[in-house]
Motif scaffolding. Sequence first.
Motif, PDB file in Angstrom:
ATOM      1  N   GLY A 105      -3.072  12.063  -1.236  1.00 27.73           N
ATOM      2  CA  GLY A 105      -3.577  11.255  -0.125  1.00 27.73           C
ATOM      3  C   GLY A 105      -4.571  10.177  -0.489  1.00 27.73           C
ATOM      4  O   GLY A 105      -5.200   9.584   0.394  1.00 27.73           O
TER       5      GLY A 105
ATOM      6  N   GLU B 196       0.807  -1.219   0.000  1.00 25.73           N
ATOM      7  CA  GLU B 196       0.000   0.000   0.000  1.00 25.73           C
ATOM      8  C   GLU B 196       0.838   1.264   0.000  1.00 25.73           C
ATOM      9  O   GLU B 196       1.988   1.265   0.421  1.00 25.73           O
ATOM     10  CB  GLU B 196      -0.965   0.005   1.182  1.00 25.73           C
ATOM     11  CG  GLU B 196      -0.324  -0.237   2.519  1.00 25.73           C
ATOM     12  CD  GLU B 196      -1.374  -0.489   3.601  1.00 25.73           C
ATOM     13  OE1 GLU B 196      -1.874  -1.641   3.664  1.00 25.73           O
ATOM     14  OE2 GLU B 196      -1.693   0.447   4.339  1.00 25.73           O
TER      15      GLU B 196
ATOM     16  N   PRO C  69      -5.659   6.537  -1.201  1.00 31.12           N
ATOM     17  CA  PRO C  69      -5.037   5.240  -0.913  1.00 31.12           C
ATOM     18  C   PRO C  69      -4.887   4.379  -2.165  1.00 31.12           C
ATOM     19  O   PRO C  69      -5.794   4.295  -2.985  1.00 31.12           O
ATOM     20  CB  PRO C  69      -5.992   4.589   0.097  1.00 31.12           C
ATOM     21  CG  PRO C  69      -7.284   5.311  -0.043  1.00 31.12           C
ATOM     22  CD  PRO C  69      -6.978   6.679  -0.562  1.00 31.12           C
TER      23      PRO C  69
ATOM     24  N   THR D  20       0.090   5.916  -0.874  1.00 31.18           N
ATOM     25  CA  THR D  20      -0.901   6.957  -1.158  1.00 31.18           C
ATOM     26  C   THR D  20      -0.355   7.848  -2.268  1.00 31.18           C
ATOM     27  O   THR D  20       0.858   8.009  -2.413  1.00 31.18           O
ATOM     28  CB  THR D  20      -1.211   7.837   0.077  1.00 31.18           C
ATOM     29  OG1 THR D  20       0.011   8.418   0.537  1.00 31.18           O
ATOM     30  CG2 THR D  20      -1.852   7.043   1.184  1.00 31.18           C
ATOM     31  N   THR D  21      -1.264   8.444  -3.016  1.00 36.30           N
ATOM     32  CA  THR D  21      -0.837   9.433  -4.003  1.00 36.30           C
ATOM     33  C   THR D  21      -0.421  10.703  -3.260  1.00 36.30           C
ATOM     34  O   THR D  21      -0.645  10.844  -2.049  1.00 36.30           O
ATOM     35  CB  THR D  21      -1.968   9.771  -4.988  1.00 36.30           C
ATOM     36  OG1 THR D  21      -2.983  10.505  -4.285  1.00 36.30           O
ATOM     37  CG2 THR D  21      -2.567   8.529  -5.616  1.00 36.30           C
TER      38      THR D  21
END
Length: 266
Positions: free
Chosen positions: A215, A209, A217, A211-212
């Motif tokens: 933000g 995982e 996900p 985040t961009t």
Amino acid sequence: MAISLRIAAVGDLHCTRTSEGAFQPLFAKVAESADVLVLCGDLTDYGTPEEARVLAKELSAMKLPKVAVLGNHDFESGAADEVSRILSDAAGVVVLDGTAVEVLGVGFAGAKGFPGGFGARALQSWGEAPVKAFVAAAVEEALKLESALARLRTPGRVALLHYAPIGATVDGEPVEIYPFLGSSRLEEPINRYRPTVVFHGHAHRGQLEGTTSAGVPVYNVALPLLRRHGPEQPAFRVVEVPVAVEAPATGDARAAGDTAAAGVRA
Ligand SMILES: [Fe+2]
Ligand SMILES: [Fe+2]
């Protein structure tokens, strides 16, 4: 009271002609755990119709709605359209390619994506014609994702890709192949339209995982990666996504207390 939908996501099944029965335990677990299945490309190993028919048979036993994008392996035999048609006709899979679909009150936007690299080191359209053609293909996939995201009107919105939109979820792969695993060009429409969650595959040895930069996900759901990180856990990711309040309630939808954020279940 808000309602959420449980989205199970996995990619890189790499189904072969000898895979009959191999995915039954996985799909049985999905059916117990989720309301919708999303498949993030490399559904087949060599992109042959024969492999697609094996996978369609595996999937057809599971009655959940299924949404997918293709991956690079699904193009290997020049039969990507036939692979999509077999999965659609024989297993009811909605294969997205710059398109969107609403399922049970949640919007799904999908595109395969393309390589090209990340951030300031991404390949630029400069110099030889083949380099420009390569970059143009990456830009076209980003535009496909953008037009698909622009169609979604639901509060819960899911983006499906095969290639990674950020570098964080490919970290752990050999650094020499980072540029072949995804493209930052895919991150731009995601940041603009802010889907609830993004799923991708392709990076079998990346991170689960990230985040961009805005933000959003991002989950890498490549099956080999999921299996490596949790051999005792089901090899798919489940995320709860809010359902449009005007959508008809279904027996599969679940009550949830938070419409703003997706909650990770596995
Ligand atoms: Fe793969
Ligand atoms: Fe791939």
